[in-house]
Design a protein around this motif. Structure first.
Motif, PDB file in Angstrom:
ATOM      1  N   LEU A 147     159.525 -22.041 -25.085  1.00  9.56           N
ATOM      2  CA  LEU A 147     160.409 -20.976 -25.564  1.00  9.56           C
ATOM      3  C   LEU A 147     161.175 -21.422 -26.799  1.00  9.56           C
ATOM      4  CD1 LEU A 147     161.857 -19.620 -22.191  1.00  9.56           C
ATOM      5  CD2 LEU A 147     160.011 -18.645 -23.574  1.00  9.56           C
ATOM      6  N   VAL A 152     163.065 -18.701 -29.146  1.00 12.46           N
ATOM      7  CA  VAL A 152     163.791 -17.871 -28.183  1.00 12.46           C
ATOM      8  C   VAL A 152     165.176 -18.461 -27.945  1.00 12.46           C
ATOM      9  CG1 VAL A 152     163.805 -17.018 -25.793  1.00 12.46           C
ATOM     10  CG2 VAL A 152     161.647 -17.121 -27.077  1.00 12.46           C
ATOM     11  N   ALA A 155     166.962 -20.931 -24.402  1.00  6.73           N
ATOM     12  CA  ALA A 155     165.644 -21.224 -23.819  1.00  6.73           C
ATOM     13  C   ALA A 155     165.731 -21.730 -22.380  1.00  6.73           C
ATOM     14  CB  ALA A 155     164.906 -22.243 -24.687  1.00  6.73           C
ATOM     15  N   ARG A 158     166.417 -18.750 -20.104  1.00  6.36           N
ATOM     16  CA  ARG A 158     165.232 -17.899 -20.039  1.00  6.36           C
ATOM     17  C   ARG A 158     164.128 -18.574 -19.230  1.00  6.36           C
ATOM     18  NH1 ARG A 158     168.822 -15.876 -22.431  1.00  6.36           N
ATOM     19  NH2 ARG A 158     169.271 -15.548 -20.234  1.00  6.36           N
ATOM     20  N   VAL A 194     160.688 -13.074 -23.521  1.00  4.63           N
ATOM     21  CA  VAL A 194     160.371 -13.768 -24.769  1.00  4.63           C
ATOM     22  C   VAL A 194     160.622 -12.873 -25.983  1.00  4.63           C
ATOM     23  CG1 VAL A 194     158.468 -14.832 -26.063  1.00  4.63           C
ATOM     24  CG2 VAL A 194     158.732 -15.295 -23.628  1.00  4.63           C
TER      25      VAL A 194
END
Length: 198
Positions: A147, A152, A155, A158, A194
């Protein structure tokens, strides 16, 4: 990508004896298909065709065998992730999501072996749970790294969310048998996190 998260190879390190490999192969198959607690050491040694003294020479306790089984599953997962790392960056998250679906297609699939083991070993300090924790920390870290490479934000957070989705997909795949639907839903959900379609 044509591989499973926990590839069903029976390969072992060259230093391992054929008898140990045979015991571990029998145990791994039976643990996956029937659960860990449901399979006795006697059933494993009968399936592997070895004497009890030989069995315990390689695995002093059944828990030692369970740890070896999960370590082998972790090694297989690492091989799949390493293979995904050879793909272009934009395809790596898709490959990891698809690998979950591939695993659900494996013969005898009855859920994630690490989740199942954690359910059967309640003590968080047990050596079996230590392998489960190592697997989860490793995979979450691998997802976070991918990620970050995609730019992103947050990360690590996520990645934790994607791990939760992966866990849910594994359970749903086992309970419903709708591998294609579960895999597609997982890919859409990961894509939403994402910020792009995968």
């Amino acid at each position: 990508m044509g591989q499973t998260v926990h590839a069903r190879s029976e390969a072992a390190a060259p230093s391992e004896s054929p008898v140990r490999q045979r015991i571990l192969a029998s145990a791994s198959r039976m643990f996956r298909e029937q659960g860990i607690r449901a399979v006795s050491a006697d059933r494993i040694l009968a399936d592997a065709g070895c004497a009890k003294v030989t069995f315990y020479r390689h695995f002093p306790t059944k828990d030692d065998l369970v740890v070896a089984y999960l370590e082998a599953e972790l090694d297989d997962a690492r091989r799949v992730v390493e293979a995904a790392a050879l793909l272009p960056e934009s395809a790596r998250m898709e490959a990891l999501a698809r690998a979950v679906g591939d695993e659900m297609c494996a013969p005898g699939f009855r859920g994630c072996p690490f989740i199942n083991a954690a359910a059967e070993y309640a003590d968080p300090d047990h050596p079996v749970r230590a392998v489960v924790t190592r697997f989860r920390e490793w995979l979450t870290g691998e997802i976070a790294a991918r990620l970050e490479a995609l730019g992103v934000d947050d990360a690590e957070d996520r990645a934790a969310e994607i791990m939760m989705l992966r866990d849910g997909a594994m359970v749903a795949g086992y309970l419903t048998g709708d591998v294609e639907g579960v895999t597609a839903a997982l890919q859409r959900s990961v894509g939403a996190i994402v910020g792009r379609s995968i």
